[in-house]
Design a protein around this motif. Structure first.
Motif, PDB file in Angstrom:
ATOM      1  N   PRO A 163     100.189 -13.112 -15.611  1.00  0.00           N
ATOM      2  CA  PRO A 163     100.509 -13.403 -17.012  1.00  0.00           C
ATOM      3  C   PRO A 163      99.230 -13.500 -17.850  1.00  0.00           C
ATOM      4  CG  PRO A 163     101.399 -15.079 -15.522  1.00  0.00           C
ATOM      5  CD  PRO A 163     100.496 -14.220 -14.716  1.00  0.00           C
ATOM      6  N   TYR A 167     101.034 -21.861 -19.607  1.00  0.00           N
ATOM      7  CA  TYR A 167     100.906 -22.915 -18.606  1.00  0.00           C
ATOM      8  C   TYR A 167     102.286 -23.412 -18.208  1.00  0.00           C
ATOM      9  CZ  TYR A 167      99.780 -27.448 -16.551  1.00  0.00           C
ATOM     10  OH  TYR A 167      99.676 -28.527 -15.701  1.00  0.00           O
ATOM     11  N   VAL A 168     102.468 -23.596 -16.926  1.00  0.00           N
ATOM     12  CA  VAL A 168     103.672 -24.253 -16.423  1.00  0.00           C
ATOM     13  C   VAL A 168     103.185 -25.397 -15.561  1.00  0.00           C
ATOM     14  CG1 VAL A 168     105.834 -23.943 -15.195  1.00  0.00           C
ATOM     15  CG2 VAL A 168     104.736 -21.987 -16.256  1.00  0.00           C
ATOM     16  N   ASP A 173     107.111 -25.432 -11.459  1.00  0.00           N
ATOM     17  CA  ASP A 173     107.190 -24.075 -10.938  1.00  0.00           C
ATOM     18  C   ASP A 173     105.836 -23.751 -10.328  1.00  0.00           C
ATOM     19  OD1 ASP A 173     107.282 -21.394 -10.448  1.00  0.00           O
ATOM     20  OD2 ASP A 173     107.668 -20.787 -12.516  1.00  0.00           O
ATOM     21  N   GLY A 176     104.652 -20.077 -10.680  1.00  0.00           N
ATOM     22  CA  GLY A 176     104.336 -19.818 -12.087  1.00  0.00           C
ATOM     23  C   GLY A 176     103.041 -20.485 -12.484  1.00  0.00           C
ATOM     24  N   ASN A 177     102.869 -21.707 -12.012  1.00  0.00           N
ATOM     25  CA  ASN A 177     101.641 -22.431 -12.309  1.00  0.00           C
ATOM     26  C   ASN A 177     100.430 -21.701 -11.752  1.00  0.00           C
ATOM     27  OD1 ASN A 177      99.540 -24.358 -10.976  1.00  0.00           O
ATOM     28  ND2 ASN A 177     100.266 -25.444 -12.787  1.00  0.00           N
ATOM     29  N   THR A 179     100.024 -18.544 -10.717  1.00  0.00           N
ATOM     30  CA  THR A 179      99.692 -17.240 -11.283  1.00  0.00           C
ATOM     31  C   THR A 179      99.035 -17.395 -12.653  1.00  0.00           C
ATOM     32  OG1 THR A 179     101.934 -17.088 -12.161  1.00  0.00           O
ATOM     33  CG2 THR A 179     101.489 -15.912 -10.115  1.00  0.00           C
ATOM     34  N   ARG A 180      99.451 -18.423 -13.402  1.00  0.00           N
ATOM     35  CA  ARG A 180      98.857 -18.599 -14.719  1.00  0.00           C
ATOM     36  C   ARG A 180      97.465 -19.225 -14.668  1.00  0.00           C
ATOM     37  NH1 ARG A 180     104.108 -18.561 -15.355  1.00  0.00           N
ATOM     38  NH2 ARG A 180     105.020 -17.576 -17.194  1.00  0.00           N
TER      39      ARG A 180
ATOM     40  N   THR C  45     112.087 -16.488 -25.865  1.00  0.00           N
ATOM     41  CA  THR C  45     110.777 -17.143 -25.918  1.00  0.00           C
ATOM     42  C   THR C  45     110.017 -16.658 -27.149  1.00  0.00           C
ATOM     43  OG1 THR C  45     110.753 -17.197 -23.523  1.00  0.00           O
ATOM     44  CG2 THR C  45     108.677 -17.625 -24.639  1.00  0.00           C
ATOM     45  N   GLY C 255     105.277 -11.962 -22.220  1.00  0.00           N
ATOM     46  CA  GLY C 255     105.174 -13.419 -22.110  1.00  0.00           C
ATOM     47  C   GLY C 255     105.959 -14.116 -23.206  1.00  0.00           C
TER      48      GLY C 255
END
Lengths: 313, 299, 521
Positions: A163, A167-168, A173, A176-177, A179-180, C45, C255
């Motif tokens: 991504p 931020y997650v 997650d 998700g966290n 990868t970001r 989103t 995104g």
């Protein structure tokens, strides 16, 4: 040791006093006030004046300072002028992203920087050494906002594997966290990795030249064992210190990096709050950052002491 | 680096001998060091660029709305920016800023930090205690946050950015100098000078300072890269240089948003910045290695 | 340290945490079933650059982008369609005469917290909005209302003290938004951080500078033209991202699905991307340079004219926006009922400007342009620096932070200032009054012009649109004749979205209504 820790902690008090005064005075010199951010462009002068009185901005400076310090001592950092959220809560909300960013950067330093430094030292003057040293020069010299833009272009826009920003929370997650956090961590970490590598290489080379290492080698210990068991342990002492000192540098790096990656961390918090003139938020956030940096430095000193028994307190 | 002081022939002579005897081998070592040569080459380019910069002043600052963001071409080897100005000219012109950062920001902090460090280390006592608490306090701020706040307070612009950078670097110099002074203060010749009544200022300036020069040189070279990076970051955040002048940081800032469509805008100033900071680092490394062998510590 | 949660909101917060902890299993809308709202239209989103400090409608400043989000949570008695027409909303019908308006309310609406929507709720909300002491910045906008009375459970009467062409406009937007009286009473201060209305979406969470989330209101009262229940989306996630190029990258990489504003240098990079739709919906951003008429050299109309002659607006537009811009005589956008294309600024004539300065003995006069330090403003300032330099001024550009720039301009410590507003606004009075009346809060130029004061007062004293148009055209002519301001260019402000986002409705001023929006497969 305990007395040493206590003494160091006591020494922090005057430092924090300096920080508090400097911060407070500096922020009150800022031109402009938060009334536009709160009331919008078209508010009247009366509305602005009323709001300033509401925020206590019409009080004498020392009075405002006393109120703030009084609150801080009681553990109350006040309320954001703009959103009226408690400053402590906002900071608690933002710390995880920044702390995670720093921890990941430091992990990169340990996992990549130190081994790379060892390899470069052991293979001194080889092609590997040159390449690694060249990379470290690059890591130190590339401005992180430039590196961040390049990484986003390659990994998010061209390849689409990560991504671009955001931020997650790690608890919501995990994947998700993670990868970001990859690109921001590499961005912020580039400096620390380079520093760790250079320091490891330098200290290890110095240690390998020391008498005790030569003696160890002479007694027939293998080269690998000499490096790992004897030289590295001593060489790591300055590495720890230097890397810990980077925590302050990392905080600076997070300012631009978090902006680019839209991470809700302490860096963006401080910058946005300065631009919006949300002074209680700036004061609280910077104070927390400063305490954090000071404590990390203290811990680094303690690790230093633990690693190097020659140091006596 | 003089040794006129007749009351202390030993120490003075030693200092002078150190300075004299060291410089030639050091220079020789440096000239054999590829890092130094590479770094020096970049610095020479920057100095040349600063000298030539005024010649390109028009090309740098005059917008040309007919050649907006053209890629590299014969007429514009690095392409043109969002206002149609020649990027090569702007990169060359931007080198002035780096020189100013080096001379003004690092210069001021070097002088101020050294003075404070000498004072704190030599005097000791409450002077030391007070100064060092202030130094610790300022150093506890993340560099960019403090610089950012100072610039926001003073108003944006290169001059204020330089002041802010000087302010954030000063405590670093003070701390390094103080540490050196503390280790030197116990040396016999310093104690001797104090006992025979040489004024403090003379001891600090004539005896301590020359011994610090090696350390300071290396440290200042390191701070050059910090300062250059700080200026670039402030410009990136929009708080640095004023138009129509430009620094590399500001150029990268406006270029990165168009990296995909117009890579030249960010890449050339970015490379200039990268090479310069790398050069400063290489110089610092080379100096440290060269001075370590025969540095003041060895006297 | 946890965020303060006051008693009334504790339940909501607890539910929210439960939802967050269990993933989407408990989310009422995730099954995509046809009954109620949340018709499986996906989760939208949004990338939003301009985070509101607060979502209490009466605290949101009169001219802001907050309504993009407020519309998700709140409804009004009447709606104003994009074409200007007023249609029923929470009020099924209304009758008005000289001195009053009577609304008949829907009887099937409840607030998100279960409180019924009735005449008393309307009284509470309008009285609160009319009360300066509540902190409301809407009081002036509702100044023509003398009193609000609940006639019966579903009938409300407003007593009026004068003709007010803006009353319905105000009632159809922030000033007329209906919040839950129970929630307001429990925690008036915290209301704006956890809004409770009757709107298509129910507020879930808000992390400042990060994200705001909302889920579909299952009991939403409104249906679409085919009688299908609304909203179509299952939920909303708003990501607050300030950096335009990060916003563009996020839209590009998926995104975010939609972005509030992208500057031309960003959206033009997406023009060829099939996944992204850049649609011109008639919105513009109007860049202007205001001249400080309270001090030399711009207290002299002749010198102001010289500036207007020296500015090459087309070159600025091309540099800052490529082809994506219009030149307009003022804030008016072509097609507005108060637009007059015949109003034109002085011809471009740098040599003539130079002559004027020369004969006034002012060649080399130093002037300072203050601009915001965010692109494209510094770039516009640099072009003006070059253009005015050619005319003989010696120009200093100061790119400043927003707060610093505005405070400098309020204190009249500047010569020329560059700013931008989004146009069109809900009503031309909102475009002109804040800038050109003598007492206006944003009277940047320090204009004290009786003619302008008279025209602007006249224009809000009647609801005859032709008469009003005449007044506003005269205002624009006057501002151009006196060269208080130089209107620079109007870049397009398109709706930027992933191509699968459908059904976005817009207010008169282009702010979103998302109840019919959905993500196509």
């Amino acid at each position: 040791m305990t007395t040493y820790v206590l003494r160091r902690l006591v020494q922090l008090v005057p430092v924090l006093a300096v920080v508090a005064v400097a911060l407070f005075v500096l922020l009150r010199v800022l031109p402009g006030d938060p009334t536009t951010a709160i009331l919008g462009l078209e508010a009247t002068d009366e509305q602005r004046a009323a709001l300033r009185a509401d925020l206590g901005l019409d009080q004498p400076l020392w009075n405002q300072f006393a109120t703030w310090v009084g609150g801080v001592v009681r553990g109350d950092l006040g309320e954001s002028w703009i959103t009226a959220e408690p400053v402590g809560g906002v900071i608690a909300d933002r710390l995880p992203a920044t702390v995670q960013l720093m921890v990941f950067s430091l992990v990169l330093a340990v996992v990549i920087g130190i081994p790379a430094g060892v390899v470069a030292a052991v293979r001194q003057r080889s092609g590997t050494d040159s390449v690694l040293t060249g990379l470290s020069v690059f890591g130190l010299a590339i401005p992180n906002f430039f590196l961040a833009a390049l990484l986003v272009l390659v990994f998010a826009v061209w390849w689409g594997v990560l991504p671009a920003s955001g931020y997650v929370a790690i608890g919501d997650d995990l994947v998700g966290n993670l990868t970001r956090m990859v690109l921001p961590s590499v961005t912020v970490g580039s400096t620390v990795v380079a520093v760790a590598m250079r320091q490891t290489r330098g200290s290890l080379l110095a240690a390998l030249g020391e008498d005790y290492v030569r003696t160890a080698r002479a007694t027939g210990l293998s080269r690998r064992r000499t490096v790992v068991v004897y030289a590295l342990r001593n060489a790591l002492v300055p590495v720890v210190t230097v890397v810990a000192l980077q925590v302050g540098v990392l905080m600076s790096a997070t300012v631009t990096t978090e902006t680019i990656f839209a991470l809700p961390g302490m860096g963006t918090l401080v910058v946005n709050a300065i631009f919006a003139r949300d002074l209680p938020l700036v004061q609280g956030a910077v104070l927390v950052i400063v305490v954090f940096v000071l404590l990390v430095n203290l811990v680094a000193d303690l690790i230093y002491a633990w690693l190097d028994p020659r140091i006596v307190y | 680096m003089s040794s006129e002081n007749s009351t202390l022939p030993d120490a003075g002579a030693a200092g002078a001998a150190a300075a004299e005897g060291v410089s030639r081998p050091v220079l020789r070592r440096l000239l054999r060091d590829r890092r130094f040569l590479a770094g020096a080459a970049v610095v020479i380019f920057i100095v040349l660029g600063s000298a030539l910069g005024p010649l390109f002043r028009d090309a740098m600052t005059t917008p040309d709305t007919d050649t907006l963001m053209s890629g590299p071409s014969a007429a514009h080897p690095f392409g043109t920016d969002e206002l149609g100005r020649d990027i090569l000219a702007r990169v060359v012109g931007g080198s002035v800023v780096i020189l100013q950062v080096a001379a003004v920001a690092v210069g001021i902090s070097l002088v101020a930090g050294t003075a404070l460090g000498l004072l704190a280390g030599y005097r000791g006592g409450w002077v030391d205690a007070v100064l060092m608490r202030v130094v610790d306090g300022l150093m506890a701020f993340p560099l960019l946050v403090l610089a950012l706040t100072i610039v926001a307070a003073l108003g944006p612009g290169l001059r204020n950015a330089l002041i802010a950078i000087a302010v954030v670097l000063t405590p670093r110099f003070a701390r390094v100098v103080r540490a050196e002074v503390l280790s030197l203060r116990s040396r016999e010749w310093v104690s001797a000078a104090r006992i025979v009544g040489v004024p403090s200022r003379a001891v600090m300036l004539r005896h301590l300072l020359p011994h610090l020069s090696g350390t300071l040189l290396v440290f200042a070279a390191l701070q050059l890269s910090t300062a250059a990076m700080a200026e670039a970051s402030l410009s990136f955040l929009g708080l640095g240089i004023q138009p129509p002048d430009s620094s590399w940081g500001a150029m990268v800032a406006s270029g990165v948003t168009r990296l995909e469509t117009n890579w030249a805008m960010a890449v050339f100033p970015g490379l200039a910045l990268l090479l310069t900071i790398a050069a400063f680092n290489l110089l610092a490394d080379a100096l440290r290695d060269a001075l370590d062998a025969h540095g003041p510590e060895e006297v | 340290m946890r965020r303060r949660v006051t008693s009334g909101l504790a339940l909501g917060a607890a539910v929210l945490l439960a939802v967050a902890a269990c993933g989407s299993d408990d989310s009422p809308a995730s099954d995509g079933g046809g009954s109620g709202g949340g018709g499986g239209g996906g989760n939208l989103t949004i990338g939003f650059d301009n985070e509101p400090p607060d979502l209490d409608p009466i605290l949101s400043s009169r001219i802001s982008s907050d309504r993009h989000l407020l519309n998700a949570f709140f409804d009004t008695l009447i709606r104003q369609e994009r074409n200007g027409e007023f249609v029923p909303a929470l009020a099924e019908s209304w009758e008005s005469d000289e001195s009053s308006v009577t609304f008949t309310l829907r009887d099937d609406v409840t607030f998100h917290d279960g409180t019924p929507f009735d005449a008393d709720a309307v009284v509470v909300n309008l009285d609160r909005a009319r009360d300066d002491d509540s902190g409301s910045v809407k009081a002036a906008g509702l100044g023509s209302i003398d009193g609000v009375t609940a006639v019966d459970e579903h009938t409300v009467r407003l007593d009026l003290n004068r003709t007010d062409p803006l009353l319905f406009v105000n009632l159809a937007h922030e000033a007329g938004m209906m919040g839950s009286p129970a929630a307001i009473e429990t925690d008036a201060e915290g209301f704006g951080r956890a809004p409770v209305g009757t709107g298509p979406f129910v507020f879930d969470s808000w992390r400042t500078n990060a994200t705001l989330t909302a889920s579909a209101n299952e009991d939403y009262w409104r249906t679409d033209a085919d009688g299908e229940s609304l909203p179509k989306l299952d939920g909303l996630t708003v990501r607050f991202i300030t950096d335009p190029s990060t916003l563009r990258t996020e839209l590009q990489t998926g995104g975010v699905d939609m972005v509030r504003v992208l500057p031309p240098e960003e959206f033009t990079q997406l023009a060829d991307n099939p996944d992204i739709t850049i649609e011109d919906v008639g919105l513009r951003r109007s860049y202007y340079m205001t001249l400080n008429a309270t001090r030399p050299p711009f207290d002299d109309p002749a010198i102001r004219e010289a500036v207007a002659m020296a500015v090459d607006r087309d070159a600025i537009g091309r540099a800052a926006a490529g082809d994506e811009f219009d030149l307009a005589p003022s804030f008016a956008v072509e097609g507005d009922w108060f637009y007059d294309g015949d109003i034109t600024p002085p011809e471009l004539d740098p040599a003539g400007a130079h002559d004027i300065l020369e004969s006034a003995g002012l060649l080399g006069t130093e002037i300072t342009i203050v601009a915001r330090n965010r692109q494209p403003d510094p770039m516009i300032a640099e072009l003006l620096q070059a253009q005015l330099g050619e005319a003989g001024f010696s120009v200093q550009v100061e790119p400043l932070e927003a707060e610093t720039q505005l405070s400098r301009m309020r204190e009249k410590d500047f010569d020329a200032g560059i700013l931008v507003i989004d146009v069109p606004r809900l009503d031309p009075s909102l475009s002109f009054d804040p800038y050109f009346t003598t007492d206006a809060p944003n009277n940047w130029s320090g204009v004290q012009d009786e003619e302008l004061d008279r025209l602007l007062t006249d224009a809000v004293a009647t609801d005859d649109q032709d008469a009003r148009a005449e007044d506003y055209i005269a205002v624009q002519q006057r501002v151009i004749d006196e060269n208080y301001w130089v209107f620079l260019y109007q870049p397009r402000n398109p709706l930027n979205r992933r191509s699968n986002v459908e059904g976005i409705a817009l207010d008169v001023d282009g702010q979103w209504r998302l109840d019919e929006a959905y993500l196509a497969e």
